[in-house]
Design a protein around this motif. Structure first.
Motif: not given
Ligand code: PFF
Length: 446
Positions: A26, A108, A233
């Protein structure tokens, strides 16, 4: 049961784990391309405001709830709810969070698998294994399925080792490497012809777009996804923070690291795209916008690295190492959510939980791989555009309306005795109660 719970052994360990969760595809892929296609620094500006004003308060709600309850999301949300209805709501939100994060992990893992394949590719080319290189870089069901399994095995392996010996140990090794690689790549790319054009596209603001509803929606979605919010998370990582830690400060550091790395990634990706353009690689799609989807990572950037000759092999290696690390430190935080629930609620061992749940999520990933065109975008948009913001809203309701305010203050005071008179306590309760839910709803219904 409480004695058997894991805990981060240092502030550094927590910061690396939580920023590892936050910093992922992300940041390095999503943020720069969104910025470039949404008014450059105008997006950056809006994003910074939304991230600090909306996402940081929501992050704090998760961290405080987690550390107070010292439990997984389902147990924690029920524990802080005084009424029967509140407990039922907690149960539902906890379960929707676990389901959402499992589906996020399932898509992912597919993209992360590509990153591993492209990381191995430069090594194959270095030893002259051209047919291996072709297999690694050609989009095919077999390759995608294989690397999903490899990536999920790595994730399961780290989570099986526990909080301190798995999550903390690996995040503390991988995150500093990620920051170092990112710095080195930025410095290198900025020396190449065309890079300054890219920097301009990224940093010159088009302020006419600041109040564009599309921009606001993208920026909020990006901020929530980037800080891993709503799915439990950060709650579970919060539950492993020692009681003496100052929560508003460590939460603030996580937000600053996450946002800082996204902003820095923009200084790599946009200049790299314009260097590619200078080298004859097309970077605009048919509609005239910058190529932003998977094609950016699996075709534009590899074409750029190929055009760099021998040095390009090492640049590709570094870049895909960066992407793989970013993915892995995020995926472990996702798998930890259902695993912690299974361990604490059902008394199943950590290793068994990690293997069984990891295998289930791998199966979902493989179903998506086999039906990519019909399922991939669907799963991405349901989880990140619908479920995640609504769950974020639910967490604000828990922090602002359901959980007793004095208990929240007591929890914060454990690591920050003067919290009551500090800035955080003057602003946050009002924010989480009114501003965040209303703002999320407004942006959501845009
Ligand atoms: N924050 C991670 C990113 O920016 O790629 C994606 C992510 C991680 C989303 C963990 C949700 C989560 F629970």
């Amino acid at each position: 049961m409480a004695a058997a719970r894991g805990e981060f052994s240092s502030r550094f360990g927590f910061l690396m784990a939580a920023s590892g969760s936050a910093v992922g595809l992300g940041n390095i892929w999503g943020f720069p391309t969104q910025a470039a296609s949404n008014g450059g620094a105008a997006f950056l500006f809006t994003y910074l405001i939304l991230a600090f004003a909306l996402a940081y308060p929501a992050l704090m709600a998760e961290l405080i709830i987690g550390r107070h309850a010292r439990a997984n999301a389902v147990t924690a949300l029920q524990a802080i709810s005084p009424s029967k209805n509140g407990k039922l709501f907690g149960l539902v939100v906890g379960f929707v969070g676990i389901t959402t994060v499992s589906f996020i992990l399932s898509f992912y893992a597919i993209v992360s698998g590509w990153m591993i394949a492209f990381f191995i590719d430069p090594m194959a080319r270095l030893v002259g294994a051209d047919s291996v290189s072709a297999w690694l870089t050609n989009d095919a069901v077999l390759r995608n399925g294989f690397f999903v399994v490899v990536f999920m095995m790595l994730t399961v392996w780290i989570i099986s080792a526990g909080v301190k010996d798995g999550i903390e140990k690996w995040a503390s090794r991988l995150m500093p490497s990620l920051i170092l690689i990112l710095f080195l790549l930025i410095i290198y790319v900025l020396t190449l012809p065309g890079a300054m054009e890219g920097l301009k596209a990224y940093l010159l603001p088009d302020f006419s777009r600041v109040f564009d509803p599309d921009l606001l929606v993208s920026a909020m979605g990006q901020a929530f996804f980037s800080l891993s919010l709503g799915v439990g998370t950060m709650l579970i990582y919060g539950s492993y923070i020692p009681k003496h830690e100052n929560l508003p400060v460590v939460g603030g550091l996580v937000a600053v690291l996450d946002i800082g790395i996204a902003v820095m990634a923009g200084m790599l990706i946009l200049p790299a795209m314009y260097v590619a353009l200078a080298n004859g690689v097309p970077i605009f799609d048919d509609g005239g916008g910058l190529i932003a989807g998977p094609r950016l990572i699996v075709s534009v950037l590899p074409a750029l690295f190929n055009s760099m000759g021998f040095v390009g092999i090492f640049v590709a290696l570094a870049f895909f190492a960066l992407m793989t690390i970013a993915s892995l430190t995020s995926s472990i935080s996702m798998l930890e959510v259902p695993v912690a629930y299974s361990v604490e609620h059902h008394g199943i061992g950590r290793k068994t939980s990690a293997i069984v749940l990891g295998a289930l999520i791998t199966i979902i990933s493989l179903v998506i791989v086999f039906n990519f065109d019909s399922l991939f975008d669907l799963v991405v948009s349901y989880t990140t555009e619908i479920s995640q913001p609504l769950l974020g809203l639910a967490f604000c309701l828990f922090g602002g309306w359901i959980w007793n305010r004095n208990e929240i203050l007591e929890e914060i005071k454990q690591g920050s005795p003067d919290a009551e008179s500090g800035l955080f306590w003057k602003v946050w309760p009002f924010y989480i109660k009114f501003i965040c839910p209303v703002a999320i709803l407004i942006v959501y219904f845009q």
